[in-house]
Design an enzyme around this catalytic site. Structure first.
Site, short mmCIF file in Angstrom:
data_model
loop_
_atom_site.label_atom_id
_atom_site.label_comp_id
_atom_site.label_asym_id
_atom_site.label_seq_id
_atom_site.Cartn_x
_atom_site.Cartn_y
_atom_site.Cartn_z
N LYS A 1 0.65 -1.25 -0.04
CA LYS A 1 -0.10 0.07 0.09
C LYS A 1 0.87 1.29 0.09
O LYS A 1 0.60 2.34 -0.64
CB LYS A 1 -0.78 -0.10 1.24
N ASN A 2 1.89 1.29 0.76
CA ASN A 2 2.56 2.47 1.00
C ASN A 2 3.79 2.70 0.01
O ASN A 2 4.54 3.74 -0.04
CB ASN A 2 3.31 2.58 2.45
N CYS B 1 -5.10 12.62 12.80
CA CYS B 1 -5.83 11.44 12.68
C CYS B 1 -5.84 10.70 13.94
O CYS B 1 -4.99 11.13 15.03
CB CYS B 1 -5.17 10.31 11.56
N ARG C 1 0.32 14.29 13.23
CA ARG C 1 0.91 14.44 11.95
C ARG C 1 0.83 15.52 10.94
O ARG C 1 0.41 15.64 9.83
CB ARG C 1 -0.08 13.10 11.35
N ARG D 1 -4.76 10.36 4.34
CA ARG D 1 -3.90 11.61 4.33
C ARG D 1 -2.89 11.49 3.45
O ARG D 1 -2.17 12.45 2.89
CB ARG D 1 -3.18 11.20 6.03
N ASP E 1 4.44 0.46 12.33
CA ASP E 1 3.42 -0.17 11.52
C ASP E 1 3.13 -1.45 12.09
O ASP E 1 2.18 -2.20 11.76
CB ASP E 1 3.20 -0.11 9.90
N ARG F 1 -8.69 -0.69 4.55
CA ARG F 1 -7.68 0.33 3.87
C ARG F 1 -6.45 -0.17 3.59
O ARG F 1 -5.71 0.41 2.51
CB ARG F 1 -7.43 1.63 5.07
C1 EPZ Z 1 4.08 6.99 6.50
O1 EPZ Z 1 3.10 7.92 6.91
C2 EPZ Z 1 3.01 5.70 6.48
N1 EPZ Z 1 2.09 5.88 5.43
C3 EPZ Z 1 2.80 5.25 7.66
O2 EPZ Z 1 1.84 4.11 7.58
C4 EPZ Z 1 3.69 4.75 8.76
O3 EPZ Z 1 3.22 4.74 9.82
C5 EPZ Z 1 4.68 6.16 8.62
O4 EPZ Z 1 5.11 6.47 7.43
C6 EPZ Z 1 5.97 5.81 9.57
O5 EPZ Z 1 6.51 4.79 9.11
C7 EPZ Z 1 2.23 6.01 4.01
O6 EPZ Z 1 3.41 5.86 3.58
C8 EPZ Z 1 1.25 6.26 3.18
P1 EPZ Z 1 5.82 10.11 8.55
P2 EPZ Z 1 3.67 9.41 7.29
O7 EPZ Z 1 5.74 11.45 7.85
O8 EPZ Z 1 4.64 9.65 5.95
C9 EPZ Z 1 6.36 13.50 11.88
C10 EPZ Z 1 0.08 2.72 7.73
O9 EPZ Z 1 -0.32 2.24 8.95
N2 EPZ Z 1 6.17 14.49 10.76
O10 EPZ Z 1 7.16 9.38 8.38
O11 EPZ Z 1 2.52 10.50 7.32
C11 EPZ Z 1 5.00 12.69 12.11
O12 EPZ Z 1 4.17 13.78 13.01
C12 EPZ Z 1 0.51 4.08 7.98
O13 EPZ Z 1 0.13 2.13 6.41
C13 EPZ Z 1 6.41 15.87 10.99
O14 EPZ Z 1 6.58 16.32 12.04
O15 EPZ Z 1 4.61 9.34 8.36
C14 EPZ Z 1 5.56 11.69 12.83
O16 EPZ Z 1 5.69 11.78 14.03
C15 EPZ Z 1 0.18 4.77 9.13
N3 EPZ Z 1 6.20 16.74 10.08
C16 EPZ Z 1 6.99 11.31 12.19
O17 EPZ Z 1 7.24 12.55 11.62
C17 EPZ Z 1 5.98 16.39 8.46
O18 EPZ Z 1 5.83 17.15 7.86
C18 EPZ Z 1 7.03 10.31 10.90
O19 EPZ Z 1 5.71 10.46 10.18
C19 EPZ Z 1 5.93 15.01 8.38
C20 EPZ Z 1 5.99 14.27 9.46
#
Ligand code: EPZ
Length: 419
Positions: free
Chosen positions: A22-23, A117, A122, A93, A306, A398
């Protein structure tokens, strides 16, 4: 809302095939906006989030053709609308992933802020700051990001938090920028590498994906291409944990064999025999109860957040006491109160859950709150005595293709109960 009714107590045995990730599929579908000719994407998982991304692309004027169950052709040569409306973005998202491609290809994007969420606030500040570093004019107001640029300029960008979609968004934007972009502290996930491979197949010049430093030399146009999405490592890991929790013996075909080292290490610590082949991964618990393990989530190649809820469920029925520390998201223990309703002995102390394994969970009506929490509850239902009813399983749909069909193939007694 559909529910899943699970009669626990059966060992998972047999083999199933893992679906596309998915990701990886989501950023790659969004990245098709960069191409000046049709794209074919293969091994696309049939998931609610993928359907939402396709709907979003179609709302922009993208023509999507389904060759067969898993392969789709995407023609983005007639994009008319560069907006991602809140009505769609609030349901997924990952819609934010169209932001970079739209600005890079069309010089204009109007994308709803995803908002928080269940698992955390996030924010997407790093996505926005990166585009600004590349020269985009960005105004964030009324819940929308409006980004414009004559042509993005290459830049040196240091991401102060490792962000998966942030890395992907900026990598895609940089592919058509003028000059070189360097992304420091980039995410190293396998899905990032798959997106980079996809971009390079269109004629982009991306190097270093999979490391903390990614270099992108912008080009003026990206051609059509064909790409096969890599296997889903989180789906793979989820079924491995299901086998470990039920004392089973399971083979997963077309699995993510080389992307699960941190997860396999913990499964072996829990007493599982895990065999890794070229395309397959097999786990055998020999009917034994798993032993508790300590987990600390970190960015790849560390233990994936995850997979945290699934290992919470494993520790709930394991021998001993295991700790689960969540360092990525601020609210990713919502599965714990539901597991406690099934008799789990788990105490939360800040970002740590201390799990004292019980001999048997008891079935209960439980409610899914987010994608991976719901996976953890389904696994708990497989191990519990009695019939567990998991509500709000649209969360499951999802990210897991045909979950009850695949689990039934492994011998589980599970069925979907329409609302
Ligand atoms: C990706 O989400 C995945 N989704 C998530 O999978 C996964 O849990 C996550 O990465 C962490 O591995 C997809 O790839 C579609 P991040 P993402 O940006 O990119 C902070 C699932 O279950 N952050 O790596 O949204 C954020 O708050 C989903 O399949 C900022 O502060 O996660 C978090 O604490 C859930 N500012 C950390 O970084 C930003 O601009 C990591 O988030 C972006 C992120």
């Amino acid at each position: 809302m559909d529910k899943l009714l699970i009669k626990g107590g059966t060992c998972l045995n047999g083999s199933i095939t893992i679906s596309g990730a998915k990701n990886a599929a989501l950023p790659i579908l969004a990245g098709s906006l960069l191409a000046s000719a049709p794209i074919t994407v293969r091994n696309v998982p049939q998931l609610k989030d993928v359907a939402t991304m396709i709907t979003l692309l179609q709302s922009m004027g993208v023509i999507v053709t389904f060759d067969d169950r898993l392969d789709i052709e995407i023609d983005t040569t007639r994009v008319t609308d560069r907006r991602a409306p809140y009505e769609l973005v609030k349901t997924m998202r990952a819609s934010i992933l169209v932001l970079g491609p739209l600005v890079a290809r069309y010089g204009d994007a109007y994308v709803s802020l995803p908002g928080g969420c269940a698992i955390g606030a996030r924010p997407v500040n790093l996505h926005v700051q990166g585009l600004q570093a590349m020269g985009a004019e960005v105004v964030v107001e009324n819940g929308y990001i409006h980004a414009q640029a004559e042509r993005l300029q290459g830049a040196n960008i240091v991401l102060d938090t490792v962000t998966v979609t942030g890395t992907e968004n900026l990598m895609m934007a940089a592919a058509l920028a003028d000059g070189e972009t360097i992304l420091e502290n980039a995410a190293r996930e396998p899905e990032v590498i798959d997106v980079a491979n996809f971009l390079n197949s269109m004629g982009a010049q991306v190097s270093g994906a999979g490391t903390s430093t990614i270099r992108i030399t912008g080009v003026t146009e990206l051609a059509g291409a064909e790409h096969t999405v890599l296997p889903d490592r989180i789906e793979t890991g989820t079924y491995l944990v299901g086998a470990a929790m039920t004392g089973g013996n399971v083979r997963l075909k077309n699995a993510a064999t080389e992307h699960l080292d941190a997860v396999v290490l913990k499964l072996r610590e829990a007493g599982a025999s895990v065999q890794i082949g070229e395309q397959d991964i097999a786990i055998d618990m020999r009917g034994r109860r798993p032993e508790s393990v300590d987990i600390r989530t970190t960015p790849y190649p560390g233990f994936p957040t995850d997979m945290q809820a699934q290992f919470c469920a494993l520790n709930a029925v394991a021998e001993g006491v295991g700790t689960i520390t969540e360092t990525i998201f601020e609210n990713r223990f919502q599965h714990v109160p539901e597991l406690q309703r099934m008799g789990a002995d788990i105490q939360i102390e800040g970002n740590m859950a201390v799990c004292r394994g019980v001999d048997k969970l008891t079935a209960a009506p439980v409610m899914a709150t987010d994608l991976r929490a719901s996976a953890g509850l389904v696994l708990a239902g497989l191990a519990a005595a009695g019939e567990t009813l998991v509500d709000r399983i649209y969360h499951v749909d999802r990210g897991y293709e045909r979950i009850e069909e695949k689990l039934r193939q492994l011998g589980a007694e599970i069925k979907r109960v329409p609302a």
